[in-house]
Structure formats: structure tokens, C-alpha cells
Motif scaffolding. Structure first.
Motif, PDB file in Angstrom:
ATOM      1  N   GLU A  21      10.460  10.681  -5.772  1.00 59.34           N
ATOM      2  CA  GLU A  21      10.374  10.092  -4.429  1.00 59.34           C
ATOM      3  C   GLU A  21      11.693  10.272  -3.685  1.00 59.34           C
ATOM      4  O   GLU A  21      11.710  10.547  -2.481  1.00 59.34           O
ATOM      5  CB  GLU A  21      10.024   8.603  -4.530  1.00 59.34           C
ATOM      6  N   LEU A 182      -5.058   3.973  -6.612  1.00 55.86           N
ATOM      7  CA  LEU A 182      -3.821   3.313  -6.209  1.00 55.86           C
ATOM      8  C   LEU A 182      -4.108   2.094  -5.333  1.00 55.86           C
ATOM      9  O   LEU A 182      -3.465   1.048  -5.473  1.00 55.86           O
ATOM     10  CB  LEU A 182      -2.919   4.302  -5.453  1.00 55.86           C
ATOM     11  N   ILE A 183      -5.083   2.233  -4.443  1.00 56.83           N
ATOM     12  CA  ILE A 183      -5.460   1.102  -3.592  1.00 56.83           C
ATOM     13  C   ILE A 183      -6.060  -0.024  -4.435  1.00 56.83           C
ATOM     14  O   ILE A 183      -5.816  -1.211  -4.193  1.00 56.83           O
ATOM     15  CB  ILE A 183      -6.457   1.560  -2.505  1.00 56.83           C
ATOM     16  N   GLY A 186      -3.731  -2.564  -5.782  1.00 58.32           N
ATOM     17  CA  GLY A 186      -3.017  -3.400  -4.835  1.00 58.32           C
ATOM     18  C   GLY A 186      -1.950  -2.729  -3.996  1.00 58.32           C
ATOM     19  O   GLY A 186      -1.224  -3.403  -3.257  1.00 58.32           O
ATOM     20  N   ILE A 187      -1.834  -1.410  -4.082  1.00 60.76           N
ATOM     21  CA  ILE A 187      -0.840  -0.710  -3.265  1.00 60.76           C
ATOM     22  C   ILE A 187      -1.410  -0.511  -1.856  1.00 60.76           C
ATOM     23  O   ILE A 187      -2.538  -0.033  -1.701  1.00 60.76           O
ATOM     24  CB  ILE A 187      -0.465   0.653  -3.884  1.00 60.76           C
ATOM     25  N   GLU A 188      -0.630  -0.880  -0.851  1.00 66.89           N
ATOM     26  CA  GLU A 188      -1.088  -0.753   0.526  1.00 66.89           C
ATOM     27  C   GLU A 188      -1.146   0.715   0.939  1.00 66.89           C
ATOM     28  O   GLU A 188      -0.283   1.512   0.572  1.00 66.89           O
ATOM     29  CB  GLU A 188      -0.148  -1.510   1.460  1.00 66.89           C
ATOM     30  N   LYS A 189      -2.172   1.045   1.738  1.00 67.84           N
ATOM     31  CA  LYS A 189      -2.390   2.433   2.157  1.00 67.84           C
ATOM     32  C   LYS A 189      -1.153   3.063   2.770  1.00 67.84           C
ATOM     33  O   LYS A 189      -0.783   4.194   2.451  1.00 67.84           O
ATOM     34  CB  LYS A 189      -3.539   2.515   3.170  1.00 67.84           C
ATOM     35  N   LYS A 191       1.846   2.540   2.322  1.00 67.36           N
ATOM     36  CA  LYS A 191       2.995   2.686   1.427  1.00 67.36           C
ATOM     37  C   LYS A 191       2.782   3.789   0.389  1.00 67.36           C
ATOM     38  O   LYS A 191       3.654   4.062  -0.430  1.00 67.36           O
ATOM     39  CB  LYS A 191       3.287   1.354   0.735  1.00 67.36           C
ATOM     40  N   ILE A 192       1.608   4.398   0.427  1.00 66.68           N
ATOM     41  CA  ILE A 192       1.322   5.494  -0.507  1.00 66.68           C
ATOM     42  C   ILE A 192       1.844   6.800   0.072  1.00 66.68           C
ATOM     43  O   ILE A 192       1.504   7.170   1.202  1.00 66.68           O
ATOM     44  CB  ILE A 192      -0.195   5.611  -0.772  1.00 66.68           C
ATOM     45  N   LYS A 194       1.265  10.197   0.219  1.00 67.96           N
ATOM     46  CA  LYS A 194       0.107  11.026  -0.134  1.00 67.96           C
ATOM     47  C   LYS A 194       0.510  12.334  -0.798  1.00 67.96           C
ATOM     48  O   LYS A 194      -0.192  12.854  -1.666  1.00 67.96           O
ATOM     49  CB  LYS A 194      -0.739  11.294   1.110  1.00 67.96           C
TER      50      LYS A 194
END
Length: 363
Positions: A21, A182-183, A186-189, A191-192, A194
């Protein structure tokens, strides 16, 4: 080692060699620096190759340096005609205020080469192509610059967005599943990231590219190692055929994809130690036969069938025999390490690279 254990090893390796990342953020930073210096009204700037496909790998080095190779298209928007040399000249990063923002800038045959903080960036000048023979991906056709002697320049057809769309369509089903997973935890869209989601198709390409780089590191054949576009196209074509016909409710594993790749490429004579079902052979053999058609290497660009990604492996190109020898030696190496548990484990460490520093046939 069971197939499940091998798969877990390959999944672990794919995580280690993937772009981090932090490194991906650095890439975006460098991309934005480039975008600021080329007027938006004049140029479109976007990634191509592995960074767009999600198959970037950390470079294989003698130390633990985190380094990556990135490809970026610099498309001139104007309808004004520029010949290849003019296009190369007006896109010179040194004449566009980038000298003090990168450690080194130099010209390469197809592009401008920029280095900074572990990143090697190929910045490729391009214009819209006027070739209307490629109807499937015509709107994305480009001419990119090319030179062999840095005196005479010419245009070469390219279609990085068309290629990406071909790849994305094949990769989409598992990609969607990974995104939803991933969603679901509990990961917010928003914050992913892609671009960092990867499927088994993407991971298998990364693993093969890394094993290629290990094998050819300090190797006699290092200048003739198979290009990433060859590996990516062949692996994706194999995956596509299984995806269409047999894997509607599940996905091929990394191990299966690589084993199928080895079979298709394995000297094109026999399947050696790889035992496959009739169903698998029915999918793979047509690809295998196409790859060496009329005693010539042939791997068509899926976005432009006129282009053969293996053209330089055939006469009259210089050193075409060495490209074939290098490829078959690497496939032999893959076949060997995937047969023995310890060899596969050790293949991802520098010590193993030393044992493959061999001379080509006939030397």
C-alpha cells in the motif's frame, strides 16, 4: 507436500511480492507529479501494463530493496500531426520541468525512463492511431514512438486500454467476489484500494513473473527472458478457456493455473510428469498447438490479431534461437521445482538462483 499446502505457499508468496500500500501510494504521488507538468488540455496520462492489470511485483534484487517497474502512457491529445521524432521531443521530461523531481531521466527506445526512490517509470509517448482495421478495440488504438538507433524514429501500434478491458472481462467474476468479501468483513467501500485486490489469475501471473526474475537473475540468458506480456497473455488465455467451459461455480487455484501453463509450454512435445484429465487436455491442447504453429512461435495480441507477441522468437530476428532456448530452459526449471517440495520452497530465496546460471545449448 499436498496440493493444498502448495496452494497456501503460493498464496503466501503472492502477498510478499505484491506492491505494498505504501509503494502504491508512492506510485500515485509520482504519477501526480508527472501530470502536473504536462498540460491536461494537451495530454492524457494513465497507467498501462502490470500496474493497470494488478500484476505488479516487487523487483527481485540481491538485497531487500523495495523496487518496482511502472509503465505510464503519455498521450498527446491534439489533432495536430506530429511525426514520431517530434512527439518524442516535445514529451522529453527534462524539457517539462521534471529534472529536479526525479533522480535520473534518460531516453529508451520506446519511452522516457525516469527513476525515483525505488521506482523505475517508463513514460511512453503516444497519439491516437488512424488504423481502422482493428474494429474490436478501435477506439483505444494508439501509435507509440519507437527507435532502434536514437536517430530514426517510427510509430508502432499499441492498445493498452483495449488489452486491459480484455483482461478485466476474464478476471471480473473472481474480482467481484473478492471485493464483496472485503465488504462482508466490515471494510467500507471507499476505503478499499481496488487496484490492490487480486484474484488467483493475477496472483499466478505475479508468481510466474517472480520465478522468471529469480531464474534469469545474473543468468547467461538474462537479455532474452520471456516478456511479461507473453506470460500474462498466455496465462490469461488458458484461464479464459477454463472460465468459459468448466469453472462456473468455483475458481482455478494458483497451483492449477501454473501447472496448466507449464503443460502448454513444456517443450511442446509431451506432458512429462504432469497428468491431466481428458477434460483438461481438451481445453489446453488447442492453445498448445497454436503456440507453435507451422514451426513458428505464435501468440496473438487479443486486441489486435495482426500482432504476434512472440514474433521476435522467429527468424529473421536477431538471436531468435536464444529467446526460444531461454524460454524452454525456464519451463524446464518450473517443471522441476513444481515436482519437489523443497525445491519449490527454496525457489523463492536468492541461494536457489545460483544453481541456474547455466550456458545455452551448443556453448
Amino acid at each position: 507436500m499436498t496440493n493444498n499446502n502448495i496452494e497456501q505457499l503460493l498464496q503466501d508468496i503472492s502477498r510478499k511480492i505484491n506492491i505494498s500500500e505504501t509503494a502504491y501510494s508512492k506510485y500515485l504521488e509520482f504519477s501526480n507529479i508527472i501530470k502536473k507538468e504536462y498540460t491536461e488540455s494537451e495530454f492524457s496520462i494513465y497507467p498501462q501494463g502490470s500496474v493497470r492489470l494488478g500484476t505488479v511485483i516487487k523487483n527481485y534484487t540481491d538485497d531487500e530493496t523495495e523496487a518496482y517497474d511502472i509503465d505510464i502512457i503519455l498521450k498527446y491529445k491534439s489533432n495536430e500531426y506530429l511525426n514520431p521524432q517530434q512527439l518524442k521531443k516535445i514529451t522529453n521530461p527534462s524539457e517539462n520541468n521534471l529534472d529536479d523531481k526525479f533522480e535520473d531521466i534518460k531516453e529508451k527506445k520506446p519511452c522516457w525512463f525516469l527513476i525515483n526512490n525505488g521506482f523505475s517509470i517508463d513514460l511512453t509517448p503516444a497519439i491516437k492511431s488512424d488504423d481502422d482495421t482493428n474494429l474490436a478495440y478501435e477506439e483505444y488504438d494508439l501509435y507509440i514512438t519507437r527507435t532502434e538507433d536514437y536517430k530514426n524514429y517510427h510509430f508502432k501500434n499499441s492498445n493498452p486500454i483495449g488489452y486491459y478491458r480484455w483482461f478485466k472481462k476474464i478476471n471480473q467474476r473472481q474480482y467481484d467476489k473478492e471485493f464483496k468479501a472485503l465488504i462482508s468483513i466490515g471494510i467500507e467501500k471507499d476505503k478499499i484500494i481496488k487496484q490492490l485486490i487480486r484474484t488467483n489469475l493475477q496472483k499466478s501471473i505475479q508468481v510466474l513473473k517472480y520465478l522468471r526474475d529469480i531464474y534469469f537473475h545474473n543468468h547467461y540468458y538474462k537479455d532474452y527472458k520471456p516478456a511479461s506480456i507473453v506470460i500474462t497473455t498466455l496465462v490469461t488465455s488458458i484461464y479464459e478457456q477454463f472460465e468459459k467451459n468448466y469453472y462456473k461455480d468455483e475458481f482455478l487455484t494458483i497451483y492449477e493455473i501454473i501447472i496448466y501453463f507449464i503443460y502448454v509450454c513444456n517443450n511442446l512435445e509431451n506432458n512429462k510428469s504432469i497428468n491431466l484429465s481428458e477434460e483438461e487436455l481438451g481445453v489446453l491442447n488447442p492453445i498448445r498447438e497454436l503456440l507453435k504453429e507451422d514451426n513458428k512461435w505464435y501468440l496473438p495480441n487479443p486486441t489486435d490479431k495482426k500482432e504476434n507477441f512472440m514474433d521476435r522468437w522467429n527468424p529473421p530476428h536477431d538471436n531468435y534461437q536464444l529467446r526460444e532456448e531461454a524460454f524452454l530452459k525456464w519451463i524446464e526449471y518450473l517443471n522441476n521445482i513444481f515436482k519437489v517440495e523443497e525445491k519449490l520452497k527454496n525457489a523463492f530465496f536468492p541461494e536457489d538462483a545460483k544453481v541456474v546460471n547455466i550456458k545455452p545449448y551448443g556453448y
